[in-house]
Design an enzyme around this catalytic site. Structure first.
Site, PDB file in Angstrom:
ATOM      1  N   CYS A 175      37.136 -20.763   4.083  1.00 42.66           N
ATOM      2  CA  CYS A 175      35.724 -21.233   4.258  1.00 42.66           C
ATOM      3  C   CYS A 175      35.876 -23.119   3.971  1.00 42.66           C
ATOM      4  O   CYS A 175      36.268 -23.551   3.149  1.00 42.66           O
ATOM      5  CB  CYS A 175      34.856 -20.411   3.022  1.00 42.66           C
ATOM      6  N   ARG A 183      40.049 -25.366   9.116  1.00 39.90           N
ATOM      7  CA  ARG A 183      40.310 -24.544   8.074  1.00 39.90           C
ATOM      8  C   ARG A 183      40.211 -22.904   8.443  1.00 39.90           C
ATOM      9  O   ARG A 183      40.895 -22.348   7.938  1.00 39.90           O
ATOM     10  CB  ARG A 183      39.275 -24.706   7.041  1.00 39.90           C
ATOM     11  N   TRP A 212      34.768 -17.467   6.417  1.00 40.55           N
ATOM     12  CA  TRP A 212      36.075 -16.754   6.645  1.00 40.55           C
ATOM     13  C   TRP A 212      35.765 -15.500   5.887  1.00 40.55           C
ATOM     14  O   TRP A 212      35.844 -15.462   4.693  1.00 40.55           O
ATOM     15  CB  TRP A 212      37.284 -17.567   6.342  1.00 40.55           C
ATOM     16  N   ASN A 258      32.576 -21.237  -1.384  1.00 39.56           N
ATOM     17  CA  ASN A 258      33.827 -20.579  -1.052  1.00 39.56           C
ATOM     18  C   ASN A 258      34.581 -19.856  -2.356  1.00 39.56           C
ATOM     19  O   ASN A 258      34.310 -20.497  -3.429  1.00 39.56           O
ATOM     20  CB  ASN A 258      34.873 -22.075  -1.072  1.00 39.56           C
ATOM     21  N   GLY A 259      35.425 -19.038  -1.985  1.00 32.19           N
ATOM     22  CA  GLY A 259      36.149 -18.519  -3.156  1.00 32.19           C
ATOM     23  C   GLY A 259      35.815 -16.808  -3.141  1.00 32.19           C
ATOM     24  O   GLY A 259      35.018 -16.438  -2.341  1.00 32.19           O
ATOM     25  N   GLU A 262      61.073 -19.930  11.136  1.00 31.88           N
ATOM     26  CA  GLU A 262      60.083 -20.884  11.349  1.00 31.88           C
ATOM     27  C   GLU A 262      59.486 -20.766  13.134  1.00 31.88           C
ATOM     28  O   GLU A 262      58.482 -20.785  13.402  1.00 31.88           O
ATOM     29  CB  GLU A 262      60.517 -22.436  10.784  1.00 31.88           C
ATOM     30  N   LYS A 293      56.019 -19.807  14.376  1.00 31.86           N
ATOM     31  CA  LYS A 293      55.090 -20.338  15.012  1.00 31.86           C
ATOM     32  C   LYS A 293      54.948 -19.698  16.425  1.00 31.86           C
ATOM     33  O   LYS A 293      53.535 -19.535  16.793  1.00 31.86           O
ATOM     34  CB  LYS A 293      55.882 -21.739  15.633  1.00 31.86           C
ATOM     35  N   GLU A 348      52.352 -16.772  15.616  1.00 24.51           N
ATOM     36  CA  GLU A 348      50.780 -17.141  14.873  1.00 24.51           C
ATOM     37  C   GLU A 348      49.831 -17.669  16.038  1.00 24.51           C
ATOM     38  O   GLU A 348      48.932 -17.434  15.859  1.00 24.51           O
ATOM     39  CB  GLU A 348      50.773 -17.964  13.785  1.00 24.51           C
ATOM     40  N   HIS A 406      73.492  -5.586  12.738  1.00 21.98           N
ATOM     41  CA  HIS A 406      73.203  -4.557  11.480  1.00 21.98           C
ATOM     42  C   HIS A 406      71.729  -4.052  11.946  1.00 21.98           C
ATOM     43  O   HIS A 406      71.123  -3.502  11.029  1.00 21.98           O
ATOM     44  CB  HIS A 406      73.085  -5.353  10.197  1.00 21.98           C
ATOM     45  N   LYS A 416      43.578 -22.217   7.641  1.00 18.87           N
ATOM     46  CA  LYS A 416      44.326 -23.304   7.146  1.00 18.87           C
ATOM     47  C   LYS A 416      44.744 -23.288   5.958  1.00 18.87           C
ATOM     48  O   LYS A 416      46.086 -23.645   5.579  1.00 18.87           O
ATOM     49  CB  LYS A 416      43.705 -24.838   7.686  1.00 18.87           C
TER      50      LYS A 416
HETATM   51  C1  F6R Z   1      52.290 -21.280   9.071  1.00 22.56           C
HETATM   52  C2  F6R Z   1      51.252 -21.672   8.243  1.00 22.56           C
HETATM   53  C3  F6R Z   1      51.013 -20.726   7.025  1.00 22.56           C
HETATM   54  C4  F6R Z   1      51.248 -21.733   5.763  1.00 22.56           C
HETATM   55  C5  F6R Z   1      51.226 -20.810   4.526  1.00 22.56           C
HETATM   56  C6  F6R Z   1      51.166 -21.661   3.409  1.00 22.56           C
HETATM   57  O1  F6R Z   1      52.170 -22.202  10.421  1.00 22.56           O
HETATM   58  O2  F6R Z   1      50.649 -22.781   8.535  1.00 22.56           O
HETATM   59  O3  F6R Z   1      52.273 -19.894   7.211  1.00 22.56           O
HETATM   60  O4  F6R Z   1      52.501 -22.412   5.913  1.00 22.56           O
HETATM   61  O5  F6R Z   1      49.847 -20.418   4.610  1.00 22.56           O
HETATM   62  O6  F6R Z   1      49.986 -22.575   3.486  1.00 22.56           O
HETATM   63  P1  F6R Z   1      50.386 -23.963   2.406  1.00 22.56           P
HETATM   64  O7  F6R Z   1      51.555 -24.494   2.729  1.00 22.56           O
HETATM   65  O8  F6R Z   1      49.127 -24.763   2.697  1.00 22.56           O
HETATM   66  O9  F6R Z   1      50.626 -23.466   0.972  1.00 22.56           O
END
Ligand code: F6R
Length: 613
Positions: free
Chosen positions: A2, A27, A74, A100-101, A486, A490, A493, A509, A608
């Site tokens: 949010c 976000r 959100w 927020n929260g 990673e 990517k 997502e 395995h 985000k």
């Molecule tokens: C992937 C991504 C998420 C964040 C995760 C942790 O692209 O953005 O997997 O890496 O939510 O977020 P932070 O780094 O902000 O703690």
């Protein structure tokens, strides 16, 4: 997650609020709303969907007023719809709140209020809070700041809130616990937001609220801050370092692409002032006082989530390899609940781009309660994790707006490389010549990434071939195992294609059962480390008719004979390959997502900063 933006001052509030909401879009959210106060009328408008839909919804409506609050939500409690969107009005509609929260005890509070005859319109915890504030104001005959303060003392959970009242056009009340809130101090006005992005174009002077603090923001008066226990605090004014350019796309189609292309610069910024290759010096200012603690630590425990966890894995390989200190890498969400053994001489390193991830914050709290030393590696200056740690360092990657983390990952890996090198040097686990070799090569990484970005057309062509498949496998060994993880994250997502990352040798395995002529397998196969063994793994895939896309060192001939497609990256030290090999994988997921018409910068269901567990 949010987003909050609010304004009080002489200007028209609406353009500031709506642009602020656009800035907060990154976000992640599913509804948006705004409340404006004008001529004793408090107008609340909200709608499910995007900020642009809210803007459309407001066509022809009265949007005057020089005080207002706005929000992107959100969904947590209650589905995303117009009713559950914020702002929420109190029962009398005299007050409105954005939040927020999560209020954890909202059901108990709601039942209590309902037993006193209060009615609710939504299923949200936020509506409970605004009705509680109104209830206190009416029953205890106190002013609004005091009613908010008393209410917050009854709340269990996390919040960043801003409250507006129809009866007082000259005041906003803001408060935080666990969710960030920043107040921008203009010449004769105030801007309040959940992060600095909506504020930076108006002022660089900001105050970050601390947990359990309440700000009383009066028109034309000084900002007043007190704790919810009623203790006055002096506002600590800081200067924002963020620039407006960093928040715009700068000619790129998406923020993600811009951020991928920014990596030569962001990596350079991560080691600027910390690495002096000609003098043979590496130091990370923020943790200098903790170096002895680190080299004597029984273990280093890295806690993080998602991409930051992958950076942590690279960190484990680096620190164990160079500095010979045992490292464990933990998902913060598991660590916080699994009753882990933590010693007082453990050092915990929390890694987080946003610095707001709820699970990582909880892991820090747990480690602190057991007496461990806690360091942080964060990108967002002044974030909750940066403030909750004993010391730490910023990655200096600049604002990351695309939800998929790209430049933050390479910046985290850069900082972890510096830490590993520094610890190795003071512990004496690295020879001087090897140390010089690595730091010279590290200094070259921005140039090597610049070169790597030239593979973009090749990667785009590969993306075109595989954009419609349903599954992908990513395989790597040693330092490139986290790169495989990673790469897979990517892809899933932003393109919604199922993808798994594995250590290449683990394939036999289990995952090998998936291989057929439909299955693309991405190998990270530079001519370093276990190169020959990775070639054997490629052969195993080819023997089962799988399609191989290989990231190889420039000039490679062996893998080229086997792979369907090769993406060449410049040669570098084995331990620095993750910084370079990640780039084509970011580009691959980007192009596939664009070709599948996915919302690259705001993928579905993702936020985000994940401020709820
Ligand atoms: C992937 C991504 C998420 C964040 C995760 C942790 O692209 O953005 O997997 O890496 O939510 O977020 P932070 O780094 O902000 O703690």
């Amino acid at each position: 997650m949010c987003g909050i933006v609010a304004y009080i001052g002489p200007k028209d509030a609406y353009p500031i609020l709506i642009n602020g909401l656009y800035r907060l879009e990154y976000r992640g959210y599913d509804s948006a709303g705004i409340a404006l106060l004008h001529d004793k009328k408090l107008s609340v408008y909200k709608t499910k969907g995007k900020v642009s839909e809210l803007e459309e919804h407001l066509q022809g409506k009265n949007i005057s007023g020089n005080i207002g609050i706005a929000h992107t939500r959100w969904a947590t409690h209650g589905e995303p719809n117009d009713i559950n969107a914020h702002p929420h009005s109190s029962e009398s509609e005299d007050l409105a709140i954005i939040h927020n929260g999560i209020i954890e005890n909202y059901l108990t509070l709601k039942e209590e209020l309902m037993s006193r005859g209060h009615k609710f319109r939504s299923f949200t915890d936020t509506e409970v809070l605004i009705n509680l504030i109104e209830d206190i104001q009416n029953n205890e005959k106190v002013d609004l700041p005091e009613a908010v303060r008393i209410a917050l003392n009854q709340v269990i959970g996390a919040y960043a809130i801003v409250v507006i009242s129809k009866h007082d056009p000259d005041i906003l009340i803001a408060a935080r616990k666990g969710s960030p809130l920043v107040i921008g101090l203009g010449k004769d006005d105030f801007y309040i937001a959940s992060d600095a992005t909506p504020i930076v174009e108006f002022t660089k002077n900001v105050v970050y609220l601390d947990d359990q603090e309440l700000a009383i923001i009066r028109r034309n008066k000084d900002l007043k801050i007190k704790t919810i226990k009623n203790k006055d605090k002096t506002p600590y004014i800081q200067k924002l370092e963020m620039s407006l350019n960093a928040l715009e796309k700068g000619g790129f189609e998406h923020f993600m692409l811009k951020e991928i292309y920014e990596q030569p610069r962001s990596i350079h910024d991560s080691f600027r002032g910390r690495l002096n290759a000609s003098k043979g010096d590496v130091r990370v200012g923020g943790i200098i006082d903790y170096e002895t603690k680190l080299i004597n630590a029984k273990r280093i425990i890295i806690v993080a989530c998602g991409t930051s966890w992958h950076a942590g894995l690279v960190g484990e390989y680096l620190i164990e390899d160079l500095a010979r200190i045992p490292v464990e890498v933990e998902y913060a969400s598991e660590f916080r609940y699994r009753n882990p053994v933590i010693y007082e001489d453990d050092v915990v390193i929390a890694i987080s781009q946003s610095g707001e991830t709820a699970d990582t914050l909880a892991a820090i709290e747990l480690a602190r309660s057991k007496g461990a030393t806690i360091l942080g590696i964060c990108n967002v200056v002044g974030s909750s994790i940066a403030r909750a740690t004993d010391a730490g360092t910023y990655t200096h990657a600049g604002p990351e707006i695309g939800v998929a983390s790209t430049k933050a990952f390479t910046a985290q890996v850069t900082v972890l490389t510096l830490i590993a090198l520094r610890l190795a040097k003071i512990k004496g686990t690295i020879s001087t010549s090897r140390f010089f070799q690595i730091i010279h090569e590290l200094e070259m990484i921005p140039d090597l990434i610049e070169k790597t970005l030239k593979v973009d057309p090749v990667v785009k062509e590969i993306a075109g071939k595989y954009k419609d498949v349903r599954n992908f496998l990513y395989l790597g060994r040693g330092y490139n195992f986290p790169v495989a993880l990673e790469g897979a994250l990517k892809l899933k997502e932003i393109s919604y294609i199922h993808a798994e990352g594995y250590p290449a040798a683990e394939m036999k395995h289990g995952p090998i059962a998936l291989i057929d002529e439909e299955m693309p397998v991405v190998f990270i196969a530079p001519n370093k480390g276990m190169y020959e063994k990775v070639i054997s793994n490629i052969q195993e895939v080819k023997a089962r008719k799988g399609k191989v896309i290989a990231v190889v060192t420039e000039g490679d001939t062996s893998v080229k004979k086997l792979a369907d497609y090769c993406i060449e990256i410049p040669e570098t030290e084995e331990l620095l390959v993750p910084l370079v090999a990640t780039i084509p994988l970011q580009l691959l997921s980007y192009h596939i997502a664009v070709m599948r018409n996915c919302n690259v910068d705001q993928p579905r269901n993702l936020a985000k900063s994940v401020t709820v567990e």
